[in-house]
Scaffold this motif. Structure first.
Motif, mmCIF file in Angstrom:
data_model
loop_
_atom_site.group_PDB
_atom_site.id
_atom_site.type_symbol
_atom_site.label_atom_id
_atom_site.label_comp_id
_atom_site.label_asym_id
_atom_site.label_seq_id
_atom_site.Cartn_x
_atom_site.Cartn_y
_atom_site.Cartn_z
ATOM 1 N N UNK A 93 0.829 -1.212 0.000
ATOM 2 C CA UNK A 93 0.000 0.000 0.000
ATOM 3 C C UNK A 93 0.858 1.255 0.000
ATOM 4 N N UNK A 94 2.035 1.154 -0.563
ATOM 5 C CA UNK A 94 2.970 2.279 -0.492
ATOM 6 C C UNK A 94 2.785 3.270 -1.614
ATOM 7 N N UNK A 95 1.861 3.045 -2.509
ATOM 8 C CA UNK A 95 1.799 3.854 -3.731
ATOM 9 C C UNK A 95 1.061 5.153 -3.600
ATOM 10 N N UNK A 96 0.515 5.457 -2.437
ATOM 11 C CA UNK A 96 -0.326 6.649 -2.347
ATOM 12 C C UNK A 96 -1.724 6.299 -2.758
ATOM 13 N N UNK A 97 -2.737 6.974 -2.168
ATOM 14 C CA UNK A 97 -4.118 6.559 -2.406
ATOM 15 C C UNK A 97 -4.702 7.212 -3.639
ATOM 16 N N UNK A 98 -5.421 6.448 -4.393
ATOM 17 C CA UNK A 98 -6.186 6.934 -5.540
ATOM 18 C C UNK A 98 -5.356 7.759 -6.518
ATOM 19 N N UNK A 99 -4.128 7.303 -6.802
ATOM 20 C CA UNK A 99 -3.353 8.030 -7.802
ATOM 21 C C UNK A 99 -3.948 7.765 -9.177
ATOM 22 N N UNK A 147 4.561 5.556 -11.399
ATOM 23 C CA UNK A 147 4.953 4.162 -11.600
ATOM 24 C C UNK A 147 3.759 3.194 -11.587
ATOM 25 N N UNK A 148 2.568 3.674 -11.199
ATOM 26 C CA UNK A 148 1.406 2.764 -11.187
ATOM 27 C C UNK A 148 0.618 2.975 -12.464
ATOM 28 N N UNK A 149 0.773 2.054 -13.414
ATOM 29 C CA UNK A 149 0.228 2.231 -14.759
ATOM 30 C C UNK A 149 -1.250 2.584 -14.771
ATOM 31 N N UNK A 150 -2.001 1.888 -13.928
ATOM 32 C CA UNK A 150 -3.453 2.138 -13.902
ATOM 33 C C UNK A 150 -3.865 2.879 -12.634
ATOM 34 N N UNK A 151 -2.887 3.363 -11.891
ATOM 35 C CA UNK A 151 -3.196 4.078 -10.661
ATOM 36 C C UNK A 151 -3.350 3.136 -9.485
ATOM 37 N N UNK A 152 -3.841 3.661 -8.382
ATOM 38 C CA UNK A 152 -3.999 2.859 -7.164
ATOM 39 C C UNK A 152 -5.417 3.017 -6.631
ATOM 40 N N UNK A 153 -5.768 2.137 -5.669
ATOM 41 C CA UNK A 153 -7.110 2.234 -5.083
ATOM 42 C C UNK A 153 -7.054 3.076 -3.822
ATOM 43 N N UNK A 154 -8.167 3.068 -3.059
ATOM 44 C CA UNK A 154 -8.236 3.996 -1.941
ATOM 45 C C UNK A 154 -7.320 3.595 -0.796
ATOM 46 N N UNK A 155 -6.795 2.362 -0.837
ATOM 47 C CA UNK A 155 -5.830 1.967 0.177
ATOM 48 C C UNK A 155 -4.398 2.094 -0.341
ATOM 49 N N UNK A 156 -4.264 2.530 -1.595
ATOM 50 C CA UNK A 156 -2.932 2.698 -2.154
ATOM 51 C C UNK A 156 -2.381 1.451 -2.811
ATOM 52 N N UNK A 199 -10.876 2.736 -11.374
ATOM 53 C CA UNK A 199 -11.114 1.636 -10.438
ATOM 54 C C UNK A 199 -12.369 0.859 -10.755
ATOM 55 N N UNK A 200 -13.332 1.518 -11.398
ATOM 56 C CA UNK A 200 -14.565 0.828 -11.776
ATOM 57 C C UNK A 200 -14.487 0.352 -13.219
#
Lengths: 276, 276, 304
Positions: free
Chosen positions: C69-75, C80-89, C270-271
């Motif tokens: 969960x180190x990626x930051x929330x909802x990026x 570096x997160x190709x599709x982003x992250x969720x609300x927990x990162x 995310x959806x």
């Protein structure tokens, strides 16, 4: 174009005169329903083909099902080579199936649409354990022979049923029924679903098989002309009873039962060929 | 300009094609005068049933007709073009100008409706009958087709009566609105031989008695020749020969007609020898 | 010759009387030629192939650990997160990849249970005597009427919330549907003359089943199974959505949808991403089923 069919073909070899297949006082009733057959006794002897005539609901098809060993009579017996047919006796049933094969009315529903013709025709050989080892990718020569005997082209084996016309399909069905060289062919209205011109050819084929293979036919038909052409003996069924049986010439020629008379009088005829 | 025209049905250059462009009937022309009869003979695939359906504008989806089909309710009435007519116009035409009796009456009758109700429907719609008059007309219609015990039949459902009785009911329904033309499409093919001859005799008598025109479609030349005086032979959707029954049956000109007649005679020959 | 265009006529269709003469004379040769490879099959294979490939890759490599969960929330999507992250990162791509595996597992597992049990029951009912057939049919009707959700909840109560519980529940629910279809198809085939012909040829019942019954019911069955596969994947997603499926950290697409629904406007990826994959999988499998039916059926495969 055609030579007339002899009315009563010369009987085949009469060596075995006792019945191959017989019904003795056979009755049949569906559970909880009134009987559809009462005390039917019939003999199918070698070289004496039998025609079963009567109207729909008279029990013709039920008689055929009993003779085919598909159903057990609720009273009376079915005899095969003089022994009572026991549907659970594997050894006897194998001999029975080898000796008695069948052809059905509707050539569209009687061939498995998903099998090639070679598979269809070879089925009795496989099922009766008569297959012989052949090289991979090779056909059992008996399949090709059976197809040739019914007048189908050599490449028919590789094709599927839907690629053939109704008459050709009926030929395939006859090839399947004759591939294991049975003694009796039980047929349920084998030509009535066919066009007139096709019908003649299939009747001629069956006559030829009778003559060349010594095949005996037992046939249900509503078409008295076909019975006259193919069967030495005729039995008339009415309301589940055999009301008259004997040589075709006498049953159809001088019927004694009123129903037989009515049946024969009802056959539609073409106007006579000579101008009046 | 509406001179008296004796033709109850006039078909000109009728061509039926599928949406894929396959031609099923090509350039067919024939006419039937009021009160006369024509047999349409052919084997399966000849387009005979399609032609009968086209006359009533009943072609199945995916097929379309071109050419001209004119129906005339009476010799002095104006003719109506069927091809291209609106469904509303056709509905008005069916029943009055022409009706049809099909091969299988079981599918032509509503299985969930009593016979009386089905028979009453056209009488109510076309003759505006109600109440006791309607009941009387239903009973008369059933008597006319010689159904025994009309009371029982009126209350019966289609599956409760025999095939022959159903075909009589279908005939009674077809005749209920006194059509100028009756189309019979293989009306006796599904019936037993004895019943067939009864229904044919009935049809013959009723058509004569009412002076209706008859288009009789069948694969069976013998059956056709027993009810009609003229025959049109179809093969692969085209007319091959037409003429009086006598000429066609005794002196067929076209090779195909000859084949058809010969086949029928060939089959009959075996029976002829015994019976006569 | 009179024709029968429908090779498997309905059970109610009484055996035609003396001559099943046609209403329409020449419909016999009507079917259009279909010689080229089915485009449905190709498209379906591509869609399913993409998902299967993703699932396979996820077995060996995912961009991040599922619990990371180190990626930051909802990026937003990017690096570096190709599709982003969720609300927990958690990394969305990672979740989608493992989700593909879970979706396939759920679909295949449920299908396996449903097909094996369903076909066996269906065959039994199809061949059974009146009494046994009636009993089995009633049983199947009850099972069909039983809500899948309730079944799943019972299953979770009896075992625990896990992927296998969900698969078991879905598979059992599917069994009833498959069995009922199989029963009808078997009855229809058994009424054909070629079955009687096979019996009078001396063919034993087991060989009648393997040689004639199964090949003839297979095309219809396979299309239905593919549809059921799609439904099973959806059902698993729904159960996960309700918390009755695989528990976290397993990233089921259904769970992803559920977790992302609160942020559907702020972080739509995310959806959208699991939704698109779900549709791809279901559509792909259905296309394959259609294509298979066409290639399996010799009457469609080649025409004169």
């Amino acid at each position: 174009m055609t030579t007339p069919i002899p009315a009563t073909p010369a009987p085949g070899p009469r060596a075995a005169d006792s019945a191959i297949l017989a019904a003795r006082d056979a009755g049949f009733a569906y559970r909880g329903a009134p009987p559809v057959l009462h005390g039917v006794s019939l003999d199918i002897t070698a070289g004496r083909s039998l025609g079963l005539v009567g109207e729909s609901g008279a029990g013709k098809t039920t008689v055929l099902r009993l003779l085919l060993g598909l159903t057990r009579p609720t009273s009376g017996r079915i005899l095969f080579d003089g022994d009572e047919l026991r549907l659970r006796d594997r050894e006897q049933m194998r001999r029975f199936r080898r000796g008695v094969q069948s052809v059905f009315q509707d050539p569209y529903s009687s061939l498995d649409p998903r099998q090639r013709v070679s598979g269809i025709v070879a089925e009795p050989l496989r099922s009766l354990g008569l297959s012989r080892p052949v090289a991979r990718g090779e056909e059992d020569p008996r399949v090709a022979a059976a197809l040739e005997a019914v007048g189908l082209p050599a490449d028919a084996a590789r094709r599927y049923p839907h690629e053939f016309s109704g008459g050709q399909r009926q030929r395939i069905a006859i090839a399947r029924a004759t591939v294991c060289e049975p003694r009796v062919l039980l047929a349920d209205e084998p030509v009535s679903a066919l066009d007139v011109t096709t019908r003649v050819r299939i009747v001629d084929l069956l006559i030829e098989l009778k003559e060349t293979r010594g095949l005996t036919i037992a046939m249900v038909s509503h078409d008295l002309s076909v019975v006259a052409a193919l069967c030495e003996r005729t039995a008339v069924l009415e309301h589940g009873r055999v009301v008259e049986q004997g040589d075709t010439a006498s049953v159809l020629g001088s019927p004694s039962h009123p129903y037989s008379r009515r049946l024969i009088a009802s056959v539609p005829r073409l106007p006579s060929p000579k101008s009046p | 300009m509406n001179a008296r025209d004796p033709r109850a049905l006039d078909v000109n250059g009728l061509t039926i094609r599928t949406d894929q462009g396959r031609t099923l009937v090509s350039d067919l022309s024939f006419s039937i005068n009021a009160g006369s009869r024509l047999g349409l003979v052919g084997e399966s695939g000849s387009g005979k049933s399609l032609t009968a359906l086209a006359v009533l504008g009943l072609l199945p989806p995916g097929m379309n007709a071109s050419g001209s089909i004119v129906l005339r309710e009476a010799p002095d009435a104006p003719g109506t073009e069927v091809i291209g007519a609106t469904e509303q116009r056709l509905t008005g035409l069916r029943g009055r100008a022409a009706t049809v009796v099909f091969q299988e009456p079981l599918t032509a009758l509503d299985p969930l409706m009593r016979i009386g109700g089905q028979l009453a429907e056209p009488l109510r719609r076309w003759r505006g009958l109600r109440g006791p008059a309607l009941r009387r007309a239903v009973a008369e219609a059933l008597e006319q087709v010689r159904l025994p015990d009309p009371d029982r039949i009126t209350r019966a459902y289609p599956h409760e009566i025999s095939g022959g009785q159903r075909q009589r009911v279908a005939l009674a329904m077809a005749l209920a609105c006194d059509p100028a033309l009756l189309i019979a499409d293989e009306p006796t093919t599904a019936l037993d031989v004895t019943v067939q001859s009864e229904v044919l005799a009935l049809l013959d008598g009723l058509v004569a008695q009412r002076g209706m025109a008859l288009l009789f479609v069948s694969h069976d030349l013998a059956v056709v020749s027993s009810v009609t005086d003229h025959v049109l032979v179809l093969k692969d959707g085209a007319a091959v020969e037409s003429g009086s029954v006598d000429d066609i049956v005794r002196r067929p000109q076209h090779p195909y007609t000859r084949d058809l007649v010969d086949s029928a005679r060939h089959l009959e020959s075996a029976l002829e020898r015994i019976v006569r | 010759m009179s024709e029968r265009t429908d090779l498997n006529p309905g059970p109610g269709e009484a055996a035609a009387a003396m001559e099943p003469a046609p209403v329409v004379d020449s419909a016999k040769e009507a079917p259009a030629t279909r010689t080229r490879r089915s485009p449905a099959l190709v498209t379906g294979c591509v869609l399913l192939g993409l998902i299967v490939a993703t699932a396979l890759v996820s077995l060996f490599w995912v961009p991040y650990a599922p619990e990371d969960t180190t990626g930051g929330r909802l990026t937003a999507p990017g690096l570096p997160h190709l599709l982003g992250t969720d609300k927990l990162g958690r990394d969305l791509l990672t979740q989608l990849m493992t989700g593909a595996r879970i979706a396939l597992e759920a679909g295949l597992g449920a299908i396996a249970i449903g097909a094996v049990l369903g076909i066996c029951f269906g065959l039994a009912a199809g061949f059974a005597t009146r009494w046994l057939d009636d009993t089995l049919s009633t049983l199947l009707d009850v099972l069909i009427a039983f809500p899948t959700l309730l079944l799943a909840m019972l299953m979770v109560a009896a075992r625990s919330a896990s992927l296998s519980s969900a698969i078991l529940a879905i598979g059992l629910a599917m069994t009833a549907v498959v069995a009922r279809l199989t029963r009808i198809l078997v009855k229809r085939v058994l009424a054909q003359d070629y079955i009687t012909a096979a019996r009078t040829s001396g063919t034993s019942w087991p060989r009648v089943i393997t040689g004639h019954v199964l090949p003839n019911i297979w095309p219809t069955l396979v299309v239905n199974l593919a549809q059921q596969f799609g439904l099973a994947v959806m059902a698993e997603a729904s159960l996960s959505f309700l918390g009755l499926g695989a528990p976290p950290p397993n990233a089921s697409w259904g769970r992803m949808l559920q977790e992302a629904q609160a942020t559907v406007f702020t972080a739509p990826t995310g959806v959208i991403a699991p939704g698109v994959l779900l549709v791809m999988l279901v559509v792909g499998v259905n296309l394959i089923a259609d294509g298979l039916r066409d290639t399996l059926d010799p009457t469609r495969r080649r025409t004169r």
